[in-house]
Design a protein around this motif. Structure first.
Motif, PDB file in Angstrom:
ATOM      1  N   ARG A 146      56.730  40.259  38.506  1.00 41.83           N
ATOM      2  CA  ARG A 146      57.036  39.665  39.813  1.00 41.83           C
ATOM      3  C   ARG A 146      56.090  38.534  40.201  1.00 41.83           C
ATOM      4  O   ARG A 146      55.678  38.423  41.357  1.00 41.83           O
ATOM      5  CB  ARG A 146      57.018  40.749  40.907  1.00 41.83           C
ATOM      6  CG  ARG A 146      57.899  41.961  40.619  1.00 41.83           C
ATOM      7  CD  ARG A 146      59.375  41.580  40.569  1.00 41.83           C
ATOM      8  NE  ARG A 146      60.222  42.730  40.290  1.00 41.83           N
ATOM      9  CZ  ARG A 146      60.721  43.549  41.220  1.00 41.83           C
ATOM     10  NH1 ARG A 146      60.422  43.342  42.494  1.00 41.83           N
ATOM     11  NH2 ARG A 146      61.500  44.552  40.900  1.00 41.83           N
ATOM     12  N   GLN A 187      51.900  47.023  46.319  1.00 45.29           N
ATOM     13  CA  GLN A 187      52.748  46.298  45.370  1.00 45.29           C
ATOM     14  C   GLN A 187      52.332  46.588  43.930  1.00 45.29           C
ATOM     15  O   GLN A 187      53.181  46.791  43.053  1.00 45.29           O
ATOM     16  CB  GLN A 187      52.670  44.800  45.653  1.00 45.29           C
ATOM     17  CG  GLN A 187      53.294  44.379  46.974  1.00 45.29           C
ATOM     18  CD  GLN A 187      53.040  42.918  47.286  1.00 45.29           C
ATOM     19  OE1 GLN A 187      52.252  42.250  46.614  1.00 45.29           O
ATOM     20  NE2 GLN A 187      53.694  42.403  48.317  1.00 45.29           N
ATOM     21  N   ARG A 206      53.311  50.112  42.902  1.00 42.06           N
ATOM     22  CA  ARG A 206      54.748  50.159  42.618  1.00 42.06           C
ATOM     23  C   ARG A 206      55.054  49.515  41.269  1.00 42.06           C
ATOM     24  O   ARG A 206      55.910  49.990  40.518  1.00 42.06           O
ATOM     25  CB  ARG A 206      55.517  49.448  43.729  1.00 42.06           C
ATOM     26  CG  ARG A 206      55.611  50.239  45.027  1.00 42.06           C
ATOM     27  CD  ARG A 206      56.393  49.453  46.078  1.00 42.06           C
ATOM     28  NE  ARG A 206      56.601  50.253  47.279  1.00 42.06           N
ATOM     29  CZ  ARG A 206      57.208  49.792  48.381  1.00 42.06           C
ATOM     30  NH1 ARG A 206      57.638  48.529  48.417  1.00 42.06           N
ATOM     31  NH2 ARG A 206      57.364  50.577  49.423  1.00 42.06           N
ATOM     32  N   LEU A 207      54.342  48.438  40.958  1.00 42.66           N
ATOM     33  CA  LEU A 207      54.548  47.766  39.674  1.00 42.66           C
ATOM     34  C   LEU A 207      54.165  48.690  38.522  1.00 42.66           C
ATOM     35  O   LEU A 207      54.881  48.772  37.515  1.00 42.66           O
ATOM     36  CB  LEU A 207      53.722  46.485  39.630  1.00 42.66           C
ATOM     37  CG  LEU A 207      53.753  45.700  38.314  1.00 42.66           C
ATOM     38  CD1 LEU A 207      55.171  45.305  37.959  1.00 42.66           C
ATOM     39  CD2 LEU A 207      52.869  44.458  38.427  1.00 42.66           C
ATOM     40  N   ARG A 241      56.947  51.195  38.175  1.00 42.17           N
ATOM     41  CA  ARG A 241      58.130  50.636  37.515  1.00 42.17           C
ATOM     42  C   ARG A 241      57.889  50.457  36.025  1.00 42.17           C
ATOM     43  O   ARG A 241      58.778  50.694  35.208  1.00 42.17           O
ATOM     44  CB  ARG A 241      58.494  49.291  38.155  1.00 42.17           C
ATOM     45  CG  ARG A 241      59.161  49.401  39.511  1.00 42.17           C
ATOM     46  CD  ARG A 241      59.825  48.089  39.896  1.00 42.17           C
ATOM     47  NE  ARG A 241      58.856  47.014  39.996  1.00 42.17           N
ATOM     48  CZ  ARG A 241      58.246  46.667  41.121  1.00 42.17           C
ATOM     49  NH1 ARG A 241      58.495  47.333  42.238  1.00 42.17           N
ATOM     50  NH2 ARG A 241      57.389  45.664  41.144  1.00 42.17           N
ATOM     51  N   THR A 242      56.681  50.023  35.682  1.00 41.44           N
ATOM     52  CA  THR A 242      56.343  49.863  34.262  1.00 41.44           C
ATOM     53  C   THR A 242      56.404  51.204  33.549  1.00 41.44           C
ATOM     54  O   THR A 242      56.911  51.307  32.426  1.00 41.44           O
ATOM     55  CB  THR A 242      54.941  49.266  34.128  1.00 41.44           C
ATOM     56  OG1 THR A 242      54.892  48.010  34.804  1.00 41.44           O
ATOM     57  CG2 THR A 242      54.577  49.067  32.665  1.00 41.44           C
ATOM     58  N   ARG A 243      55.903  52.221  34.202  1.00 40.68           N
ATOM     59  CA  ARG A 243      55.946  53.564  33.610  1.00 40.68           C
ATOM     60  C   ARG A 243      57.381  54.005  33.367  1.00 40.68           C
ATOM     61  O   ARG A 243      57.713  54.545  32.301  1.00 40.68           O
ATOM     62  CB  ARG A 243      55.234  54.537  34.548  1.00 40.68           C
ATOM     63  CG  ARG A 243      55.301  55.987  34.126  1.00 40.68           C
ATOM     64  CD  ARG A 243      54.770  56.877  35.241  1.00 40.68           C
ATOM     65  NE  ARG A 243      54.948  58.283  34.934  1.00 40.68           N
ATOM     66  CZ  ARG A 243      54.778  59.267  35.809  1.00 40.68           C
ATOM     67  NH1 ARG A 243      54.402  58.980  37.051  1.00 40.68           N
ATOM     68  NH2 ARG A 243      54.969  60.522  35.453  1.00 40.68           N
ATOM     69  N   ASP A 244      58.256  53.771  34.337  1.00 42.06           N
ATOM     70  CA  ASP A 244      59.646  54.186  34.181  1.00 42.06           C
ATOM     71  C   ASP A 244      60.369  53.363  33.124  1.00 42.06           C
ATOM     72  O   ASP A 244      61.136  53.897  32.318  1.00 42.06           O
ATOM     73  CB  ASP A 244      60.376  54.062  35.525  1.00 42.06           C
ATOM     74  CG  ASP A 244      59.822  55.024  36.576  1.00 42.06           C
ATOM     75  OD1 ASP A 244      59.227  56.046  36.178  1.00 42.06           O
ATOM     76  OD2 ASP A 244      59.970  54.740  37.776  1.00 42.06           O
ATOM     77  N   ALA A 245      60.114  52.048  33.130  1.00 41.33           N
ATOM     78  CA  ALA A 245      60.832  51.173  32.199  1.00 41.33           C
ATOM     79  C   ALA A 245      60.393  51.369  30.757  1.00 41.33           C
ATOM     80  O   ALA A 245      61.214  51.313  29.826  1.00 41.33           O
ATOM     81  CB  ALA A 245      60.645  49.711  32.615  1.00 41.33           C
ATOM     82  N   ASN A 284      50.427  58.862  43.360  1.00 43.50           N
ATOM     83  CA  ASN A 284      50.988  58.141  42.219  1.00 43.50           C
ATOM     84  C   ASN A 284      50.848  58.861  40.884  1.00 43.50           C
ATOM     85  O   ASN A 284      51.278  58.309  39.866  1.00 43.50           O
ATOM     86  CB  ASN A 284      50.309  56.768  42.100  1.00 43.50           C
ATOM     87  CG  ASN A 284      50.598  55.859  43.275  1.00 43.50           C
ATOM     88  OD1 ASN A 284      51.614  55.173  43.302  1.00 43.50           O
ATOM     89  ND2 ASN A 284      49.710  55.860  44.255  1.00 43.50           N
TER      90      ASN A 284
END
Length: 652
Positions: free
Chosen positions: A453, A505, A508-509, A512-516, A534
């Motif tokens: 982002r 932020q 959250r990034l 998201r990286t962990r999920d992706a 977290n």
């Protein structure tokens, strides 16, 4: 010299257009003087032999030993040759030989100074010792010594001056390189799998360029003076050639009759040396970086501990058993990490919390293979993705660590190389490990910047780290980790000194990286609330040990160790009574070199007993996935009991 450099640098704008820093530097007093002197020296070196060479060589027996006159501005020598023209013509040989000697000496010194960074440790120590011995001798003495070895004449004098300059430059390069090697961006490059030679050329040398340039130009002035000295002594330039030193020797006999015979070459040496020094100051301002021994045992002997790493299985990504990190000191070995054990599974997020000095960051560096000598890392087991990190060679680990393990450091400003653009630093990972071309690697770097982002990623990739805000630099650090396929991200206090908006932020990034990527995260933080929100599990560290390992769900409802409860009690919340005094943990953590016998927290613990002062507790299972290292853990639950525990222990 330092004040001049600072003044010159201050006058140079950071970036106002192509070539503008050089123009701005020339407009300063130092820059203008250096430009004029350098231009004069270069023009004389090139043109003087062509224009006045014949007149300087003309012998006039009717004008032998004359003083200054209209025909001969500075008089003549013992053969009637014009001193003024001979001084001008000698510029080429004098300056040329000094520059050649400096280039050879600087190159040799740079090689000797940086070899310890790329050689095995024993060989590096041998090179360092040789340099230290050579530096102990005066430069002129070394020059005379090498002149005897290489022989009388121009070639011998050139090599003699070069090798006399090399040790001092080698020492400087060693000192500067040692200061840069410890920076976070070098550690990040190691994690990315960059080899030692490339690390030296791309990350170390550019960051020590300014002092090297300054000292190289000063070395050129010193070489000019030394060369003139050797020629004056008769072991440098030989007839029929001549430089300023030889002219000075030839005019010595008539110095009382005609002082200009010696004054002219002497003034030439001074002015040329001044030109070299001033040019060095100016160039350094433009091309510079933009912006204790003691006898100890050979190995540390920390106490042997028995610590469980938790259940391991096929999904275990990182397995750490009895990890210990030790450093030598005047009184022996200090062990700031003492028997740490834990397991990180695929896709799991684990938080590590504790006060400053508890060993959190050192644990993260140890599992990333970033503890440098003389630090020593030992463990009963330290495996990443099934590969033992302590027994596998660096060459074999490089592809694994460079693509599967990402490190996000606390200070991204020192984690990035300040002399290289962000995009090129990210692209280096793909060039090294994925075999991509320069253009394709840069394109992937831009894509990774978009993934984290960063707006206008293509433009931002061409910028330097100082042009990014703190939050954007942290995002770029995460983007560097995503250049490969990270299976584990070690985040060492990534939100420190950031405002709460940017902190949210970034967290959250990471999520998201962990999920992706299905990547595991080892989040090191002072903020126990951030970790609780977290992470799946929490490791509470104190004095180099894990004192409690528990699921996040139990952190606020069922903490068992007094230290964990004290940390929770000291955390402010929206409903905290502002009229009540802030809860604090009495006392302070012990120094790593002064850890007491027994439980390290006993001196601050309200539940400590005699056994706590005599025996160090071993982690024991007290619930599903919940281990506590305490002789008297709490049995009750709730946040308020933690506040009471702190209050009963007193206040600082």
């Amino acid at each position: 010299m330092t004040a001049t450099t600072a003044a010159t640098a201050a006058a140079v704008p950071e970036k106002t257009g192509r070539g503008s820093p050089w123009l701005a530097a020339v407009r300063t007093p130092v820059g203008a003087c250096s430009a004029v002197l350098l231009a004069a020296v270069v023009l004389l070196a090139v043109l003087a032999p062509l224009v006045w060479g014949d007149r300087a060589a003309t012998v006039d027996t009717n004008a032998i030993g004359q003083g200054p006159s209209g025909a001969h501005l500075l008089g003549t020598d013992s053969l009637g040759r014009d001193i003024f023209y001979r001084t001008l013509v000698a510029t080429r040989l004098s300056v040329g030989l000094a520059v050649v000697s400096t280039v050879i000496g600087v190159t040799a010194g740079l090689v000797l100074g940086t070899l310890p960074s790329v050689l095995p440790r024993p060989a590096g120590r041998l090179v360092t010792a040789a340099v230290n011995i050579a530096v102990a001798f005066p430069g002129l003495l070394l020059a005379l010594f090498f002149a005897v070895i290489f022989g009388v004449g121009t070639r011998g004098a050139t090599l003699a001056i070069a090798f006399a300059l090399a040790p001092g430059f080698a020492r400087l390069a060693q000192t500067l390189a040692a200061g840069v090697v410890g920076r976070d961006f070098v550690s990040a490059a190691r994690i990315a799998g960059v080899g030692r030679f490339r690390l030296l050329v791309r990350h170390v040398l550019p960051n020590i360029g300014e002092p090297l340039v300054v000292n190289a130009t000063i070395g050129a002035g010193a070489a000019l003076l030394a060369f003139s000295g050797l020629s004056f002594l008769g072991i440098g330039v030989q007839a029929p050639d001549y430089d300023w030193g030889r002219l000075l020797r030839e005019g010595l006999d008539g110095i009382y009759v005609n002082p200009a015979v010696a004054l002219a070459p002497g003034v030439a040496v001074v002015l040329a040396g001044l030109a070299f020094n001033l040019v060095g100051e100016t160039v350094a301002a433009v091309v510079g970086v933009r912006t204790r021994s003691a006898k100890v045992r050979d190995r540390p002997v920390p106490p042997v501990r028995t610590a469980a790493a938790g259940e391991t299985g096929d999904e275990s990504l990182l397995v750490v058993e009895n990890l210990q990190v030790a450093f030598p000191g005047p009184a022996g070995w200090t062990t700031p990490v003492r028997g740490v054990s834990f397991t990180v599974r695929v896709g799991e997020a684990i938080g590590v919390v504790g006060e400053s000095g508890s060993g959190k960051s050192l644990t993260g560096l140890a599992v990333s293979r970033l503890i440098e000598a003389p630090g020593v890392v030992t463990a009963d087991r330290l495996d990443f993705a099934g590969t033992p990190l302590l027994t596998t060679s660096e060459r074999e680990l490089r592809p694994l660590l460079g693509t599967s393990l990402a490190m996000v450091f606390q200070d991204p400003m020192t984690s990035f190389n300040p002399t290289r653009r962000i995009g090129r630093q990210l692209a280096e990972v793909s060039e090294q490990h994925q075999g991509l071309s320069r253009s394709r690697a840069l394109a992937r770097a831009v894509d990774r910047l978009r993934a984290v982002r960063i707006p206008a990623a293509e433009r931002r990739a061409r910028q330097y780290p100082h042009e990014f805000s703190g939050g954007m630099r942290q995002r770029a650090m995460i983007g560097m980790g995503l250049m490969g396929q990270p299976r584990l991200i070690v985040a060492d206090e990534p939100t420190t000194a950031l405002d709460v908006t940017v902190q949210r932020q970034l967290l959250r990034l990471l999520a998201r990286t962990r999920d992706a990527e299905n990547a595991a995260i080892l989040l090191i933080s002072h903020d126990i609330t951030v970790v609780a929100q977290n992470c799946d599990r929490v490791l509470v560290m104190y004095a180099g040990r894990i004192v409690e390992d528990l699921p996040t769900a139990d952190l606020t409802s069922a903490p068992r160790h007094p230290y964990t409860r004290a940390l929770l009690a000291a955390t402010l919340e929206l409903d905290t009574d502002r009229d009540a005094p802030l809860a604090v943990i009495p006392g302070r953590p012990p120094e790593p070199s002064e850890v007491p016998v027994g439980c390290a927290f006993a001196a601050r613990c309200p539940r400590a007993a005699d056994r706590c002062l005599a025996e160090d507790p071993v982690p024991a299972l007290v619930g599903p996935g919940h281990r506590v290292a305490c002789w008297h853990p709490y049995e009750d639950t709730g946040r308020e009991s933690g506040r009471e525990a702190v209050a009963s222990g007193g206040a600082e």
